[in-house]
Enzyme design. Sequence first.
Site, PDB file in Angstrom:
ATOM      1  N   GLU A  93     -41.336  -8.969 -16.722  1.00  0.00           N
ATOM      2  CA  GLU A  93     -40.087  -8.868 -17.072  1.00  0.00           C
ATOM      3  C   GLU A  93     -39.860  -7.456 -16.833  1.00  0.00           C
ATOM      4  O   GLU A  93     -40.757  -6.776 -17.408  1.00  0.00           O
ATOM      5  CB  GLU A  93     -39.984  -9.541 -18.241  1.00  0.00           C
ATOM      6  CG  GLU A  93     -38.542  -9.197 -19.322  1.00  0.00           C
ATOM      7  CD  GLU A  93     -37.508  -9.361 -18.378  1.00  0.00           C
ATOM      8  OE1 GLU A  93     -37.389 -10.727 -18.139  1.00  0.00           O
ATOM      9  OE2 GLU A  93     -36.710  -8.687 -17.863  1.00  0.00           O
ATOM     10  N   ASP A 120     -40.868  -4.591 -11.826  1.00  0.00           N
ATOM     11  CA  ASP A 120     -40.148  -5.344 -11.010  1.00  0.00           C
ATOM     12  C   ASP A 120     -41.253  -6.476 -10.217  1.00  0.00           C
ATOM     13  O   ASP A 120     -42.351  -6.109  -9.738  1.00  0.00           O
ATOM     14  CB  ASP A 120     -39.426  -4.446  -9.939  1.00  0.00           C
ATOM     15  CG  ASP A 120     -38.899  -5.185  -8.883  1.00  0.00           C
ATOM     16  OD1 ASP A 120     -38.962  -6.656  -8.794  1.00  0.00           O
ATOM     17  OD2 ASP A 120     -38.349  -4.721  -7.697  1.00  0.00           O
ATOM     18  N   ASP A 143     -31.154 -14.173 -12.862  1.00  0.00           N
ATOM     19  CA  ASP A 143     -29.571 -13.652 -12.707  1.00  0.00           C
ATOM     20  C   ASP A 143     -29.190 -14.510 -11.470  1.00  0.00           C
ATOM     21  O   ASP A 143     -29.413 -14.211 -10.651  1.00  0.00           O
ATOM     22  CB  ASP A 143     -29.799 -12.303 -12.531  1.00  0.00           C
ATOM     23  CG  ASP A 143     -30.251 -11.704 -13.814  1.00  0.00           C
ATOM     24  OD1 ASP A 143     -29.837 -11.843 -15.042  1.00  0.00           O
ATOM     25  OD2 ASP A 143     -31.261 -10.991 -13.742  1.00  0.00           O
ATOM     26  N   LYS A 147     -20.722 -13.460  -7.848  1.00  0.00           N
ATOM     27  CA  LYS A 147     -19.838 -12.978  -6.967  1.00  0.00           C
ATOM     28  C   LYS A 147     -20.545 -13.208  -5.423  1.00  0.00           C
ATOM     29  O   LYS A 147     -21.691 -12.530  -5.421  1.00  0.00           O
ATOM     30  CB  LYS A 147     -19.420 -11.860  -6.984  1.00  0.00           C
ATOM     31  CG  LYS A 147     -18.684 -11.634  -8.178  1.00  0.00           C
ATOM     32  CD  LYS A 147     -18.131 -10.062  -8.454  1.00  0.00           C
ATOM     33  CE  LYS A 147     -17.444  -9.970  -9.711  1.00  0.00           C
ATOM     34  NZ  LYS A 147     -17.122  -8.807 -10.300  1.00  0.00           N
ATOM     35  N   ASP A 179     -28.652 -22.813 -14.319  1.00  0.00           N
ATOM     36  CA  ASP A 179     -27.500 -23.686 -14.754  1.00  0.00           C
ATOM     37  C   ASP A 179     -26.474 -23.418 -13.885  1.00  0.00           C
ATOM     38  O   ASP A 179     -25.184 -23.591 -14.349  1.00  0.00           O
ATOM     39  CB  ASP A 179     -27.365 -23.257 -16.194  1.00  0.00           C
ATOM     40  CG  ASP A 179     -27.272 -21.547 -16.295  1.00  0.00           C
ATOM     41  OD1 ASP A 179     -27.222 -21.167 -15.400  1.00  0.00           O
ATOM     42  OD2 ASP A 179     -26.643 -21.386 -17.550  1.00  0.00           O
ATOM     43  N   THR A 216     -34.687 -23.855 -24.440  1.00  0.00           N
ATOM     44  CA  THR A 216     -34.395 -22.579 -25.247  1.00  0.00           C
ATOM     45  C   THR A 216     -33.065 -22.583 -25.909  1.00  0.00           C
ATOM     46  O   THR A 216     -32.345 -23.452 -25.521  1.00  0.00           O
ATOM     47  CB  THR A 216     -34.472 -21.176 -24.129  1.00  0.00           C
ATOM     48  OG1 THR A 216     -33.285 -21.498 -23.239  1.00  0.00           O
ATOM     49  CG2 THR A 216     -35.485 -21.219 -23.330  1.00  0.00           C
ATOM     50  N   LYS A 217     -32.853 -21.654 -26.815  1.00  0.00           N
ATOM     51  CA  LYS A 217     -31.451 -21.889 -27.426  1.00  0.00           C
ATOM     52  C   LYS A 217     -30.370 -21.557 -26.471  1.00  0.00           C
ATOM     53  O   LYS A 217     -29.361 -22.458 -26.607  1.00  0.00           O
ATOM     54  CB  LYS A 217     -31.295 -20.665 -28.543  1.00  0.00           C
ATOM     55  CG  LYS A 217     -32.186 -20.595 -29.698  1.00  0.00           C
ATOM     56  CD  LYS A 217     -31.724 -19.545 -30.530  1.00  0.00           C
ATOM     57  CE  LYS A 217     -32.833 -19.359 -31.786  1.00  0.00           C
ATOM     58  NZ  LYS A 217     -32.891 -18.005 -32.100  1.00  0.00           N
ATOM     59  N   PHE A 218     -30.692 -20.770 -25.336  1.00  0.00           N
ATOM     60  CA  PHE A 218     -29.420 -20.857 -24.400  1.00  0.00           C
ATOM     61  C   PHE A 218     -29.203 -21.961 -23.653  1.00  0.00           C
ATOM     62  O   PHE A 218     -28.149 -22.516 -23.515  1.00  0.00           O
ATOM     63  CB  PHE A 218     -29.979 -19.623 -23.270  1.00  0.00           C
ATOM     64  CG  PHE A 218     -29.482 -19.666 -21.952  1.00  0.00           C
ATOM     65  CD1 PHE A 218     -28.295 -18.959 -21.894  1.00  0.00           C
ATOM     66  CD2 PHE A 218     -30.252 -20.346 -20.905  1.00  0.00           C
ATOM     67  CE1 PHE A 218     -27.675 -18.980 -20.593  1.00  0.00           C
ATOM     68  CE2 PHE A 218     -29.455 -20.430 -19.795  1.00  0.00           C
ATOM     69  CZ  PHE A 218     -28.179 -19.630 -19.480  1.00  0.00           C
ATOM     70  N   GLU A 219     -30.341 -22.762 -23.336  1.00  0.00           N
ATOM     71  CA  GLU A 219     -30.332 -23.875 -22.891  1.00  0.00           C
ATOM     72  C   GLU A 219     -29.602 -25.115 -23.694  1.00  0.00           C
ATOM     73  O   GLU A 219     -28.694 -25.801 -23.218  1.00  0.00           O
ATOM     74  CB  GLU A 219     -31.435 -24.504 -22.161  1.00  0.00           C
ATOM     75  CG  GLU A 219     -31.106 -25.595 -21.098  1.00  0.00           C
ATOM     76  CD  GLU A 219     -32.773 -26.264 -20.463  1.00  0.00           C
ATOM     77  OE1 GLU A 219     -33.744 -25.146 -20.751  1.00  0.00           O
ATOM     78  OE2 GLU A 219     -32.699 -27.096 -19.843  1.00  0.00           O
TER      79      GLU A 219
HETATM   80  C1  LIG Z   1     -30.958 -14.470 -16.715  1.00  0.00           C
HETATM   81  S1  LIG Z   1     -32.340 -14.045 -17.563  1.00  0.00           S
HETATM   82  C2  LIG Z   1     -33.194 -15.467 -17.948  1.00  0.00           C
HETATM   83  C3  LIG Z   1     -34.168 -15.098 -18.967  1.00  0.00           C
HETATM   84  C4  LIG Z   1     -35.291 -16.310 -19.218  1.00  0.00           C
HETATM   85  N1  LIG Z   1     -36.064 -16.794 -18.064  1.00  0.00           N
HETATM   86  C5  LIG Z   1     -34.522 -17.431 -19.873  1.00  0.00           C
HETATM   87  O1  LIG Z   1     -34.555 -18.587 -19.138  1.00  0.00           O
HETATM   88  O2  LIG Z   1     -34.141 -17.131 -20.850  1.00  0.00           O
HETATM   89  C6  LIG Z   1     -33.153 -13.271 -16.239  1.00  0.00           C
HETATM   90  C7  LIG Z   1     -34.055 -12.340 -16.466  1.00  0.00           C
HETATM   91  O3  LIG Z   1     -34.735 -11.781 -15.348  1.00  0.00           O
HETATM   92  C8  LIG Z   1     -35.271 -10.693 -15.605  1.00  0.00           C
HETATM   93  N2  LIG Z   1     -35.414 -10.028 -14.273  1.00  0.00           N
HETATM   94  C9  LIG Z   1     -34.524 -10.123 -13.045  1.00  0.00           C
HETATM   95  N3  LIG Z   1     -35.043  -9.530 -11.807  1.00  0.00           N
HETATM   96  C10 LIG Z   1     -36.523  -9.403 -12.045  1.00  0.00           C
HETATM   97  C11 LIG Z   1     -37.582  -8.927 -11.404  1.00  0.00           C
HETATM   98  N4  LIG Z   1     -37.337  -8.493 -10.133  1.00  0.00           N
HETATM   99  N5  LIG Z   1     -38.989  -8.862 -11.994  1.00  0.00           N
HETATM  100  C12 LIG Z   1     -39.041  -9.080 -13.316  1.00  0.00           C
HETATM  101  N6  LIG Z   1     -37.879  -9.453 -14.121  1.00  0.00           N
HETATM  102  C13 LIG Z   1     -36.597  -9.634 -13.390  1.00  0.00           C
HETATM  103  C14 LIG Z   1     -34.005  -9.904 -16.108  1.00  0.00           C
HETATM  104  O4  LIG Z   1     -34.306  -8.748 -16.798  1.00  0.00           O
HETATM  105  C15 LIG Z   1     -33.865 -11.109 -17.159  1.00  0.00           C
HETATM  106  O5  LIG Z   1     -34.528 -10.779 -18.515  1.00  0.00           O
END
Ligand SMILES: C[S@@+](CC[C@H](N)C(=O)[O-])C[C@H]1O[C@@H](n2cnc3c(N)ncnc32)[C@H](O)[C@@H]1O
Length: 238
Positions: A93, A120, A143, A147, A179, A216-219
Amino acid sequence: MTEVTKTELTEDGKVIRKVRSFVRREGRLTKGQEQALSESWPTMGIDFEATELDWQQVFGNDNPVVLEIGFGMGASLVEMAKNAPEKNFVGIEVHTPGVGACLMAAREAGVTNLRVMCHDAVEVFEQMLPKESLDTVQLFFPDPWHKKRHHKRRIVQLPFAEMVRDKLKVGGVFHMATDWENYAEHMIEVMEAAPHYQNMAQDGLYVPRPDDRPLTKFEQRGQRLGHGVWDIKYTRTA
Ligand SMILES: C[S@@+](CC[C@H](N)C(=O)[O-])C[C@H]1O[C@@H](n2cnc3c(N)ncnc32)[C@H](O)[C@@H]1O
């Protein structure tokens, strides 16, 4: 908010603009996250370096390795690690407070089969992961970059899918969940274009929500609001 793209130079001075899948947002760490980072990083953290890892050395055993990209705050990753002590888990992360939160949760749950990286994931894959060494790669709710002009920032692209495949063992599984229907369709399109993968759905393109992916809470909130979730699993065939 800082870089979305980063400018790098090749050895002969050419400029490469690297498109990244995230925007670095250096949120503040809570006291608890800060403490968890300083106390647990020496045992559970893996620093980024341009050297290939050896899982046997990292975990002290040969158990199957499950790697999660972008674990957010780590709640579901920690729960999975707790529920499957016979496997090793690795989470990557970029968001430091998320890594701190994950380490806090891991300590509270008493898990020892988990390691985390704060970097990354694309660079970790490129530089540190041994070929054919992973049993499962998980990418939950990446993410979506809604767009159209931002779609190139989506982490799931053909070169990425091929890189993941090369690190999976033959028979290993790449599990994605989103989602955002348009991203689900994009994932399928990319995965169908990548050689040596097979969709694992028995019926159609998507698999039913697997029981081992914690809710998860989000889901949960999404479910209450009637949002859909698409789980996609592909296995490496050769
Ligand atoms: C929308 S969040 C979803 C987080 C988690 N998987 C969840 O389901 O709640 C996407 C996550 O991916 C991480 N992220 C995006 N690109 C990444 C990368 N190249 N390497 C590591 N983490 C990354 C972001 O920092 C963010 O925390």
